[in-house]
Write a protein that holds these residues in place. Structure first.
Motif, PDB file in Angstrom:
ATOM      1  N   THR A 146       0.799  -1.279  -0.082  1.00  0.00           N
ATOM      2  CA  THR A 146      -0.188  -0.125   0.022  1.00  0.00           C
ATOM      3  C   THR A 146       0.778   1.219  -0.026  1.00  0.00           C
ATOM      4  O   THR A 146       0.604   2.239   0.788  1.00  0.00           O
ATOM      5  N   CYS A 147       1.930   1.323  -0.946  1.00  0.00           N
ATOM      6  CA  CYS A 147       2.651   2.547  -1.008  1.00  0.00           C
ATOM      7  C   CYS A 147       1.865   3.479  -2.113  1.00  0.00           C
ATOM      8  O   CYS A 147       1.903   3.254  -3.144  1.00  0.00           O
ATOM      9  N   PRO A 148       1.707   4.893  -1.554  1.00  0.00           N
ATOM     10  CA  PRO A 148       0.770   5.521  -2.174  1.00  0.00           C
ATOM     11  C   PRO A 148       1.440   6.074  -3.567  1.00  0.00           C
ATOM     12  O   PRO A 148       1.018   6.668  -4.527  1.00  0.00           O
ATOM     13  N   ALA A 149       2.888   6.316  -3.213  1.00  0.00           N
ATOM     14  CA  ALA A 149       3.789   6.958  -4.417  1.00  0.00           C
ATOM     15  C   ALA A 149       4.254   5.873  -5.255  1.00  0.00           C
ATOM     16  O   ALA A 149       4.979   6.319  -6.304  1.00  0.00           O
ATOM     17  N   LEU A 150       4.099   4.551  -5.173  1.00  0.00           N
ATOM     18  CA  LEU A 150       4.633   3.541  -5.716  1.00  0.00           C
ATOM     19  C   LEU A 150       4.357   3.606  -7.290  1.00  0.00           C
ATOM     20  O   LEU A 150       3.139   3.740  -7.674  1.00  0.00           O
ATOM     21  N   LYS A 151       5.131   3.478  -8.071  1.00  0.00           N
ATOM     22  CA  LYS A 151       5.042   3.503  -9.514  1.00  0.00           C
ATOM     23  C   LYS A 151       5.542   2.204 -10.388  1.00  0.00           C
ATOM     24  O   LYS A 151       4.986   1.834 -11.415  1.00  0.00           O
ATOM     25  N   LEU A 152       6.482   1.562  -9.828  1.00  0.00           N
ATOM     26  CA  LEU A 152       7.068   0.254 -10.342  1.00  0.00           C
ATOM     27  C   LEU A 152       7.134  -0.516  -9.475  1.00  0.00           C
ATOM     28  O   LEU A 152       7.685  -0.430  -8.380  1.00  0.00           O
ATOM     29  N   LEU A 153       6.605  -1.809  -9.731  1.00  0.00           N
ATOM     30  CA  LEU A 153       6.733  -3.021  -8.739  1.00  0.00           C
ATOM     31  C   LEU A 153       7.076  -3.984  -9.629  1.00  0.00           C
ATOM     32  O   LEU A 153       6.430  -4.642 -10.716  1.00  0.00           O
ATOM     33  N   SER A 154       8.336  -4.851  -9.188  1.00  0.00           N
ATOM     34  CA  SER A 154       8.992  -5.866  -9.823  1.00  0.00           C
ATOM     35  C   SER A 154       8.945  -6.963  -8.774  1.00  0.00           C
ATOM     36  O   SER A 154      10.050  -6.911  -7.819  1.00  0.00           O
ATOM     37  N   ILE A 155       8.271  -8.279  -8.784  1.00  0.00           N
ATOM     38  CA  ILE A 155       8.902  -9.285  -8.157  1.00  0.00           C
ATOM     39  C   ILE A 155       8.923 -10.739  -8.802  1.00  0.00           C
ATOM     40  O   ILE A 155       8.065 -11.038  -9.433  1.00  0.00           O
ATOM     41  N   THR A 156      10.070 -10.910  -8.670  1.00  0.00           N
ATOM     42  CA  THR A 156      10.710 -12.203  -9.512  1.00  0.00           C
ATOM     43  C   THR A 156      11.456 -13.221  -8.774  1.00  0.00           C
ATOM     44  O   THR A 156      12.077 -13.094  -7.863  1.00  0.00           O
ATOM     45  N   PHE A 157      11.135 -14.412  -9.179  1.00  0.00           N
ATOM     46  CA  PHE A 157      11.625 -15.650  -8.551  1.00  0.00           C
ATOM     47  C   PHE A 157      11.520 -15.790  -7.003  1.00  0.00           C
ATOM     48  O   PHE A 157      12.645 -15.796  -6.273  1.00  0.00           O
ATOM     49  N   CYS A 158      10.606 -15.391  -6.572  1.00  0.00           N
ATOM     50  CA  CYS A 158      10.327 -15.232  -4.972  1.00  0.00           C
ATOM     51  C   CYS A 158       9.415 -16.038  -4.602  1.00  0.00           C
ATOM     52  O   CYS A 158       8.541 -16.464  -5.335  1.00  0.00           O
ATOM     53  N   ILE A 159       9.318 -16.528  -3.259  1.00  0.00           N
ATOM     54  CA  ILE A 159       8.637 -17.704  -2.857  1.00  0.00           C
ATOM     55  C   ILE A 159       8.251 -17.128  -1.308  1.00  0.00           C
ATOM     56  O   ILE A 159       8.438 -16.074  -0.995  1.00  0.00           O
ATOM     57  N   GLY A 160       7.219 -17.922  -0.490  1.00  0.00           N
ATOM     58  CA  GLY A 160       6.723 -17.653   0.526  1.00  0.00           C
ATOM     59  C   GLY A 160       5.592 -16.674   0.776  1.00  0.00           C
ATOM     60  O   GLY A 160       4.761 -16.604   1.728  1.00  0.00           O
ATOM     61  N   PHE A 161       4.780 -16.481  -0.429  1.00  0.00           N
ATOM     62  CA  PHE A 161       3.484 -15.820  -0.244  1.00  0.00           C
ATOM     63  C   PHE A 161       2.718 -16.338  -1.374  1.00  0.00           C
ATOM     64  O   PHE A 161       2.955 -16.842  -2.516  1.00  0.00           O
ATOM     65  N   GLN A 162       1.432 -16.271  -1.043  1.00  0.00           N
ATOM     66  CA  GLN A 162       0.439 -16.957  -1.839  1.00  0.00           C
ATOM     67  C   GLN A 162      -0.496 -16.043  -2.489  1.00  0.00           C
ATOM     68  O   GLN A 162      -0.972 -16.364  -3.714  1.00  0.00           O
ATOM     69  N   THR A 163      -0.938 -14.778  -2.050  1.00  0.00           N
ATOM     70  CA  THR A 163      -1.595 -13.810  -2.457  1.00  0.00           C
ATOM     71  C   THR A 163      -0.840 -12.556  -2.587  1.00  0.00           C
ATOM     72  O   THR A 163       0.225 -12.307  -1.583  1.00  0.00           O
ATOM     73  N   LEU A 164      -1.089 -11.642  -3.598  1.00  0.00           N
ATOM     74  CA  LEU A 164      -0.634 -10.404  -3.652  1.00  0.00           C
ATOM     75  C   LEU A 164      -1.604  -9.226  -4.019  1.00  0.00           C
ATOM     76  O   LEU A 164      -2.317  -9.703  -5.061  1.00  0.00           O
ATOM     77  N   HIS A 165      -1.754  -8.343  -3.464  1.00  0.00           N
ATOM     78  CA  HIS A 165      -2.680  -7.440  -3.453  1.00  0.00           C
ATOM     79  C   HIS A 165      -1.853  -6.100  -3.489  1.00  0.00           C
ATOM     80  O   HIS A 165      -1.304  -5.518  -2.364  1.00  0.00           O
ATOM     81  N   VAL A 166      -2.169  -5.246  -4.276  1.00  0.00           N
ATOM     82  CA  VAL A 166      -1.318  -4.019  -4.411  1.00  0.00           C
ATOM     83  C   VAL A 166      -2.512  -2.895  -4.596  1.00  0.00           C
ATOM     84  O   VAL A 166      -3.069  -2.843  -5.382  1.00  0.00           O
ATOM     85  N   VAL A 167      -2.313  -2.167  -3.622  1.00  0.00           N
ATOM     86  CA  VAL A 167      -3.098  -1.000  -3.681  1.00  0.00           C
ATOM     87  C   VAL A 167      -2.342   0.418  -3.707  1.00  0.00           C
ATOM     88  O   VAL A 167      -1.743   0.629  -2.876  1.00  0.00           O
ATOM     89  N   SER A 168      -2.476   0.817  -4.976  1.00  0.00           N
ATOM     90  CA  SER A 168      -1.549   2.304  -5.113  1.00  0.00           C
ATOM     91  C   SER A 168      -1.882   3.117  -6.229  1.00  0.00           C
ATOM     92  O   SER A 168      -2.054   2.517  -7.453  1.00  0.00           O
ATOM     93  N   PRO A 169      -2.656   4.338  -5.880  1.00  0.00           N
ATOM     94  CA  PRO A 169      -3.394   5.259  -7.207  1.00  0.00           C
ATOM     95  C   PRO A 169      -2.271   5.666  -7.965  1.00  0.00           C
ATOM     96  O   PRO A 169      -2.839   5.972  -9.142  1.00  0.00           O
TER      97      PRO A 169
END
Length: 561
Positions: A146-169
């Motif tokens: 929930t980073c309000p200023a986030l413009k670029l998100l890259s997650i590659t070759f990562c484990i340990g999480f099953q759901t990803l919810h991104v809230v950023s305007p």
């Protein structure tokens, strides 16, 4: 400092106190082992600690970018970078970091886990604009960003999480690559422009089996491109209003309909069990379909796509009538590729704007008649038994690759069929002929004597590519045969793909009345167009030496002129 790499800026820091002050206060920390002279992780770790302790006090509260990258050698993959990574993350979260880029090699991802307490503050940072994580274990089953200023998100070759919810305007670009345990992705941003997702196949034996994952994107007017690979794609996701859609190794519905008035580029490759595909996108300009190795051939309906400028079909179910009606109706079409379409027996159409045509490996093709006055490039890969292969264009170049199913011998009937198919290209400017062996182009003398008319009598530039090494004793026979194919060329070039060597012969002709009236060895009897033997020649050789027939070639021309 912005103009220098981290390595160079470190070197410049010792030149003066001013340089050193600039380096210490420069708000970018870049730790990359590729820039470090020693690959041992302990030495690199010590370097990171030393640099961090030296510069950290000078950039408190104003950290712009923090990058940590270590691509480890196999013999070092048990090394634990967890303490230094944890320390850097804490520093980033307390000092308003805007760009966070952490990457380790996949080998260490099973043992290198990012602590929750260190990572969690960054997932809601109001300063962060770029977040890149690669090769880590993220101990958060339900990852929420929930980073309000986030413009670029890259997650590659990562484990340990099953759901990803991104809230950023402000989020504009998302990249999620090969995260094994991930089952659900929700992106809530009205400004997202690019979304890329590559899932992990469920079976190594069959790469068409994708992961079963739910992807939800917020509807908006800014989305430019979606790239999906190894995922089960719903009709709702295919209907998202994007300009570019690339779907690869995905499962679609058997009867798939794509309705999108915003779409301009659509690429479908190896899309599972889809049998009937309807593309209803009136503004689409580029459409590429490929059955792939594991996919199933599909019937395609693009009757609504009247603005296409590029159409590429590989392994599609299309008929002779489909090509004639659809391609002739595409008034804007400039490039057409038809590959491995095994239902086609005849290609016939008219198109005034077409500039490039590629026909490859259509096993049942018997003939082709294309009226394209503006065609510039024609590529053919297939059997010599196709006839006629008529391309009506006065300014076209041809690239012809011949398939011989007996690569170590020339089958019966090869030369009559070869002569016949090449005769369809006599009006072309430049012709490139590719084959496996030079023997496939050396016509028997008895065949030449029976067929005096040369197939390529108007061609001025002939290029021949063979897959073997051109031996010196073969070159004169090959050149003599090619000079029967094209009796008066300006340029003749030989290429060996094995050695990637090019050799060129350039001809300059001067009129000789005596030679014109003289008939030698029944050469050119009764023909209005005389061959190279009836002129005074000036020959230039480029790229020939003793190993590839240079001396033998000169002796051949000396004996003929």
């Amino acid at each position: 400092m912005d103009s220098l790499s981290s390595k160079d800026s470190t070197k410049f820091s010792i030149l003066s106190k001013t340089f050193n002050s600039s380096w210490l206060t420069y708000p970018v920390l870049n730790f990359d082992n590729a820039l470090f002279p020693t690959q041992h992780p302990h030495a690199f770790n010590a370097f990171v600690h030393r640099t961090f302790q030296l510069r950290a006090p000078h950039i408190l509260g104003c950290l712009h970018k923090l990058r940590f990258c270590y691509k480890v050698h196999l013999r070092f993959f048990f090394y634990d970078f967890k303490p230094i990574v944890t320390k850097l993350l804490y520093f980033a979260s307390h000092n308003n970091c805007k760009v966070l880029d952490f990457e380790v090699d996949m080998v260490v991802s099973q043992s290198l886990s990012i602590p929750y307490d260190a990572l969690h503050p960054m997932l809601s940072s109001k300063f962060l604009t770029t977040l890149k994580l690669s090769g880590f274990t993220l101990p958060i089953p339900d990852l929420v960003i929930t980073c309000p200023a986030l413009k670029l998100l890259s997650i590659t070759f990562c484990i340990g999480f099953q759901t990803l919810h991104v809230v950023s305007p402000s989020l504009m670009e998302v990249e999620i690559i090969l995260c094994q345990e991930l089952k659900s992705v929700i992106v809530d941003s009205n400004k997202i422009e690019c979304f890329k997702f590559t899932g992990v196949p469920r079976s190594r034996r069959n790469i068409i089996k994708p992961c079963d994952i739910i992807i939800t994107l917020a509807a908006n007017q800014y989305l430019k491109s979606i790239y999906l690979e190894n995922v089960i794609v719903s009709e709702a996701l295919m209907g998202v209003a994007t300009k570019i859609l690339h779907v690869r190794h995905c499962n679609l519905a058997k009867n798939m309909k794509i309705y999108n008035s915003n779409m301009e580029i659509l690429q479908l490759e190896n899309c599972g069990v889809v049998k009937n595909l309807v593309v209803s996108a009136p503004n689409i300009e580029y459409f590429e379909y490929s059955k792939g190795f594991w996919g199933q051939s599909s019937a395609i309906d693009i009757s609504v796509c009247v603005c296409l400028t590029l159409l590429a079909l590989e392994g599609a179910i299309i008929t002779d009538g489909w090509v004639k009606s659809v391609v002739s109706a595409l008034a804007c079409l400039k490039e057409l590729k038809i590959l491995n379409c095994d239902m086609l027996e005849k290609i016939e159409f008219k198109n005034a704007r077409l500039e490039t045509l590629v026909v490859e490996s259509c096993s049942k093709l018997k003939e082709a008649m294309v009226d394209a006055p503006n065609l510039l490039h024609f590529t053919y890969f297939g059997s010599v038994n196709v006839y006629p292969l008529l391309i009506l264009s006065a300014k076209c170049d041809a690239n012809i690759t011949l398939i011989n199913y007996s690569p170590h011998s020339v089958p019966d009937g090869w030369f009559p069929h070869l002569s016949r198919i090449l005769s369809c290209f006599y009006h072309f400017n430049v012709i490139t002929i590719s084959c496996f062996s030079a023997s496939e182009l050396i016509f028997p003398r008895e065949f030449v004597l029976k067929n005096m008319v040369s197939p390529l009598h108007d061609v001025k530039h002939l290029i021949v590519k063979v897959g073997e090494i051109l031996r010196g004793h073969i070159v004169p026979s090959l050149v003599e045969s090619l000079l029967w194919l094209a009796p008066k060329p300006d340029i003749l070039r030989l290429e060996s793909s094995f050695k990637r060597k090019k050799s060129t012969i350039k001809f300059k002709y001067r009129w000789n009345a005596q030679k014109m009236d003289k008939e030698e060895d029944n050469c050119c009897i009764g023909l209005l167009i005389k061959c190279w033997r009836h002129y005074d020649l000036h020959i230039e050789y480029e790229g020939f030496d003793d190993n590839n027939g240079g001396n033998q070639l000169r002796e051949f021309f000396a004996s003929c002129l």
